[in-house]
Design a protein around this motif. Structure first.
Motif, PDB file in Angstrom:
ATOM      1  N   SER A 170      -4.286   9.673  -4.374  1.00 56.84           N
ATOM      2  CA  SER A 170      -5.647   9.191  -4.646  1.00 56.84           C
ATOM      3  C   SER A 170      -6.556  10.296  -5.165  1.00 56.84           C
ATOM      4  N   ARG A 199       1.766   5.241  -8.357  1.00 56.50           N
ATOM      5  CA  ARG A 199       0.830   5.648  -7.313  1.00 56.50           C
ATOM      6  C   ARG A 199       1.599   5.755  -6.001  1.00 56.50           C
ATOM      7  N   VAL A 256      -1.034   2.941  -1.595  1.00 49.37           N
ATOM      8  CA  VAL A 256      -1.325   1.516  -1.807  1.00 49.37           C
ATOM      9  C   VAL A 256      -2.396   1.314  -2.884  1.00 49.37           C
ATOM     10  N   GLY A 257      -3.587   1.874  -2.632  1.00 48.51           N
ATOM     11  CA  GLY A 257      -4.754   1.565  -3.456  1.00 48.51           C
ATOM     12  C   GLY A 257      -4.622   2.111  -4.873  1.00 48.51           C
ATOM     13  N   ARG A 275     -11.283   1.191   2.417  1.00 46.59           N
ATOM     14  CA  ARG A 275     -11.988   1.718   1.256  1.00 46.59           C
ATOM     15  C   ARG A 275     -13.479   1.796   1.566  1.00 46.59           C
ATOM     16  N   HIS A 325     -10.374  10.951   4.819  1.00 45.11           N
ATOM     17  CA  HIS A 325      -9.301  10.120   4.236  1.00 45.11           C
ATOM     18  C   HIS A 325      -7.909  10.597   4.686  1.00 45.11           C
TER      19      HIS A 325
END
Ligand code: MLT
Length: 322
Positions: free
Chosen positions: A53, A73, A76-77, A234, A282
């Motif tokens: 990320s 990626r 996940v996001g 998020r 995070h």
């Protein structure tokens, strides 16, 4: 003779780099975390990017990378990837949705316990030379109701752990049936019901038009007095100013936040530094276990696509039509 260039512009586990390096036909560059300018410059001959990320794959990156075929990626996001631009540039974006589920669920439980029992505050107080027991009287999780906003992989893993703590678990998720929630010992409810009943609310939703700033003055007004809110999903799920006001007024007893709309959060972020707010940078998926799993999965997705023409976990399926 190397055919494809894989650029890794983010910090990723070495095991994943090894998966790529061992595959014949790939040239791997692993310069460490790149700035946006460096990424744009170095992506010019890349066929694949493998990211976490920490970097943003913007339209400018796609424009600067005419050979790019896939962005993988590790995690996940994919809100750090411009999926529309990816599709327009015929680049496939894939993710690794399962690899960090347990780490994130365990971290969520850690935040919930820390919030219920003032663990970080107690630690900071002792380290500041105090012996303060009266200001850190918490609550048990047992017998409390946990409201999960989002009941996907991570929400379900949190539910399993919360049930072991003898909590009642209710969940809101428009994509999940009441029967499938019930099979996991969880009651599916509407959002208003969740707000009205939950002692702890934990967010496990993606950002979209319905969820952006869903925790705001209006939704907080529907919650129980003294509710505690956890967010390891998020940052943009929460309107920070509204939550800060609700914490200052005592309506919300506390919050534990691992994610921020802007990361790192600015120095004047309204929630960072409030005494009843626990802030972490995070970290939910940051275990050696999860990072190895997601990085290896992401590397395998690249190898499978570039060298074998096989695809899985596509996040921008519209690209397949193109
Ligand atoms: C994810 O989306 O996978 C998590 O937020 C973890 C991360 O980005 O490192």
């Amino acid at each position: 003779m190397s055919q494809y260039h894989v650029l890794i512009p983010d910090a990723l586990d070495q095991v994943a780099v090894d998966v790529l390096t061992k595959a014949e036909g790939l040239r791997v560059s692993y310069p460490g975390k790149l700035s946006q300018e460096q990424l744009i410059a170095q992506a010019s001959d890349a066929h694949a990017l493998m990211i976490r990320s920490g970097v943003k794959v913007t339209r400018e990156v796609f424009q600067a990378a005419p050979h790019l075929k896939i962005v993988a990626r590790a995690g996940v996001g994919v809100d750090n990837v411009d999926l529309t631009a990816a599709t327009e540039h015929k680049v496939i974006v894939v993710n690794t949705p399962g690899g960090n589920t347990v780490s994130t669920a365990e971290f969520t439980m850690g935040l919930m316990l820390a919030l219920a029992r003032f663990i970080p505050q107690g630690d900071a107080s002792l380290k500041a030379g105090k012996w303060d027991r009266k200001n850190f009287v918490g609550v048990e999780l047992r017998g409390k109701t946990l409201g999960l906003v989002g009941f996907g992989r991570i929400g379900r893993a949190v539910a399993k752990r919360a049930l072991a703590f003898e909590m009642t678990v209710i969940a809101y998720d428009p994509y999940v049936s009441a029967e499938s929630a019930q099979a996991d010992g969880v009651e599916k409810v509407e959002l208003a019901d969740l707000y009205a009943r939950a002692d702890f609310i934990s967010l496990h939703a993606l950002i979209n038009n319905d969820t952006h700033h869903m925790i705001n003055a209006a939704s907080i007004a529907q919650m129980k007095d003294g509710v505690r809110i956890i967010n390891a999903a998020r940052g943009a799920l929460i309107d920070d100013h509204d939550l800060a006001e609700a914490i200052k007024s005592g309506k919300v007893a506390g919050a534990a936040l691992d994610v921020y709309e802007e990361e790192p959060p600015p120095a004047d972020h309204p929630l960072v530094g409030l005494p009843n707010v626990i802030d972490t940078p995070h970290l939910a998926a940051s275990t050696t276990d999860a990072q190895v799993t997601v990085a290896v999965e992401a590397a395998e997705l690249i190898v499978d696509y570039l060298l074998r023409g096989k695809l899985a976990n596509v996040c921008n399926p519209a690209v397949l039509k193109a």
